[in-house]
Design a protein around this motif. Structure first.
Motif, short mmCIF file in Angstrom:
data_model
loop_
_atom_site.label_atom_id
_atom_site.label_comp_id
_atom_site.label_asym_id
_atom_site.label_seq_id
_atom_site.Cartn_x
_atom_site.Cartn_y
_atom_site.Cartn_z
N GLN A 119 1.27 -0.88 5.34
CA GLN A 119 2.68 -0.47 5.40
C GLN A 119 3.57 -1.46 4.67
O GLN A 119 4.47 -1.07 3.93
CB GLN A 119 3.15 -0.30 6.85
N TYR A 120 3.32 -2.75 4.89
CA TYR A 120 4.15 -3.74 4.21
C TYR A 120 3.96 -3.66 2.70
O TYR A 120 4.94 -3.69 1.94
CB TYR A 120 3.89 -5.17 4.70
N ILE A 121 2.74 -3.55 2.24
CA ILE A 121 2.48 -3.43 0.80
C ILE A 121 3.17 -2.19 0.24
O ILE A 121 3.79 -2.24 -0.83
CB ILE A 121 0.97 -3.44 0.50
N HIS A 122 3.08 -1.09 0.96
CA HIS A 122 3.72 0.16 0.52
C HIS A 122 5.25 -0.02 0.42
O HIS A 122 5.87 0.43 -0.55
CB HIS A 122 3.36 1.29 1.49
N ILE A 123 5.83 -0.65 1.42
CA ILE A 123 7.27 -0.92 1.38
C ILE A 123 7.61 -1.77 0.17
O ILE A 123 8.51 -1.46 -0.61
CB ILE A 123 7.73 -1.62 2.68
N TRP A 124 6.88 -2.86 -0.01
CA TRP A 124 7.16 -3.79 -1.10
C TRP A 124 7.04 -3.11 -2.46
O TRP A 124 7.89 -3.28 -3.34
CB TRP A 124 6.21 -4.99 -1.01
N GLN A 125 5.98 -2.32 -2.63
CA GLN A 125 5.77 -1.64 -3.91
C GLN A 125 6.84 -0.61 -4.23
O GLN A 125 7.09 -0.30 -5.39
CB GLN A 125 4.40 -0.96 -3.93
N ASN A 126 7.49 -0.08 -3.19
CA ASN A 126 8.47 0.97 -3.39
C ASN A 126 9.91 0.48 -3.41
O ASN A 126 10.84 1.28 -3.45
CB ASN A 126 8.29 2.07 -2.33
#
Length: 131
Positions: A119-126
């Motif tokens: 979830q954190y990686i997804h947030i950061w990438q977006n």
């Protein structure tokens, strides 16, 4: 100490955990700022569905946690950090350890660790600056 064996166990875990989250100095304002008191019962039911689906392989959950997390991060001006997820995970682990033991308890910890990282990686990438 007992094991997680059914939906009622998951219900107890989710409700106990989010009672702690709502009172937490770091996370409480975020969750309470995005979920009204009237919305909490339905939200807790959905989270119980989520964990029941993941722990028991039944299809009770429908929704998009990634979309919800992106919206919260956007509302918070893209300030969700790894520390937020670490605090969430610490409370999740503590709650499980207070209530349950065994294979599904360990699975719930492992799943939460993987999900929080994802979830954190997804947030950061977006985030706008990363696209």
């Amino acid at each position: 100490m007992t094991q997680i064996t059914n939906r009622e166990d998951v219900h107890v875990l989710v409700h106990t955990f989010y009672d702690k989250i709502r009172q937490n100095e770091m996370l409480g304002p975020i969750f309470n700022g995005h979920i009204t008191d009237e919305q909490w019962p339905a939200h807790l039911s959905k989270l119980t569905d989520f964990w029941e689906s993941n722990l028991f392989g039944v299809r009770t959950f429908r929704g998009s946690p990634s979309k919800a997390h992106l919206n919260v991060d956007k509302n918070l001006k893209h300030t969700i950090s790894q520390e937020h997820f670490a605090q969430w995970l610490q409370i999740w682990f503590e709650t499980i350890d207070e209530l349950y033991e065994g294979e599904l308890a360990n699975n719930a910890k492992d799943m939460a660790r993987r999900m929080s990282t994802g979830q954190y990686i997804h947030i950061w990438q977006n985030r706008p600056e990363n696209q």
